[in-house]
Scaffold this motif. Structure first.
Motif, PDB file in Angstrom:
ATOM      1  N   SER A 174       0.676  -1.153  -0.228  1.00  0.00           N
ATOM      2  CA  SER A 174       0.045  -0.116  -0.065  1.00  0.00           C
ATOM      3  C   SER A 174       0.968   1.378   0.182  1.00  0.00           C
ATOM      4  O   SER A 174       1.055   1.848   1.036  1.00  0.00           O
ATOM      5  CB  SER A 174      -0.882   0.074   1.270  1.00  0.00           C
TER       6      SER A 174
ATOM      7  N   ARG B  15      -4.354  -0.092  -4.889  1.00  0.00           N
ATOM      8  CA  ARG B  15      -4.731   1.034  -4.030  1.00  0.00           C
ATOM      9  C   ARG B  15      -5.135   2.291  -5.053  1.00  0.00           C
ATOM     10  O   ARG B  15      -4.321   2.498  -5.949  1.00  0.00           O
ATOM     11  CB  ARG B  15      -3.596   1.133  -3.121  1.00  0.00           C
TER      12      ARG B  15
ATOM     13  N   GLU C  22      -6.108   6.636  -1.805  1.00  0.00           N
ATOM     14  CA  GLU C  22      -5.461   6.019  -0.594  1.00  0.00           C
ATOM     15  C   GLU C  22      -4.054   6.201  -0.508  1.00  0.00           C
ATOM     16  O   GLU C  22      -3.464   6.139   0.612  1.00  0.00           O
ATOM     17  CB  GLU C  22      -5.631   4.286  -0.751  1.00  0.00           C
ATOM     18  N   GLN C  23      -3.335   6.216  -1.708  1.00  0.00           N
ATOM     19  CA  GLN C  23      -1.884   6.543  -1.653  1.00  0.00           C
ATOM     20  C   GLN C  23      -1.475   7.915  -0.949  1.00  0.00           C
ATOM     21  O   GLN C  23      -0.576   8.293  -0.541  1.00  0.00           O
ATOM     22  CB  GLN C  23      -1.118   6.412  -2.983  1.00  0.00           C
TER      23      GLN C  23
END
Length: 123
Positions: free
Chosen positions: A18, A113, A117-118
């Motif tokens: 992630s 991801r 989200e990153q």
């Protein structure tokens, strides 16, 4: 503008595979990730992808060979080249990618991801 430690941030991440954005350079993001196991075979049609190993070892499978990276080593996967990153043990990475690069490129898996989200704040 503050100094940062990509190695420290990567080590602090709770989730595997992630990536988290830690900086921006022109039209690219600098990301860190904590990885273990296999990501997925994929490619990025229009973007190169730089992998730099902060800790551990990473194998990048390509269709015609395997690239093995140790700490302090890097490899650029050229745009359009199918690849599959593998870490047999926990590995910490620094990645440099254009802002348009999708995490798992042309495929979607349970490890994919989104950019939001990153970009979420680090804990």
């Amino acid at each position: 503008m503050t100094a940062t430690s990509p190695a420290r941030i990567a080590a602090s991440l709770a989730e595997l595979w992630s990536p988290r954005v830690v900086a921006e350079v022109d039209d690219a993001y600098v990301k860190v990730a904590r990885v273990h196991g296999t990501l997925a075979w994929h490619s990025h049609e229009h973007e190169d992808e730089l992998f730099f190993v902060l800790k551990g070892r990473l194998v990048i499978e390509l269709e015609d060979r395997r690239v093995e990276l140790g700490e302090g080593e890097m490899f650029v996967v050229p745009k359009g080249v199918r690849h599959n990153p593998i870490a047999e043990e926990e590995c910490h990475l620094l990645l440099i990618e254009r802002k348009t690069t999708l995490h798992t490129g042309d495929v979607v898996t349970d490890k994919t991801r989104s950019l939001s989200e990153q970009l979420r704040p680090l804990d």
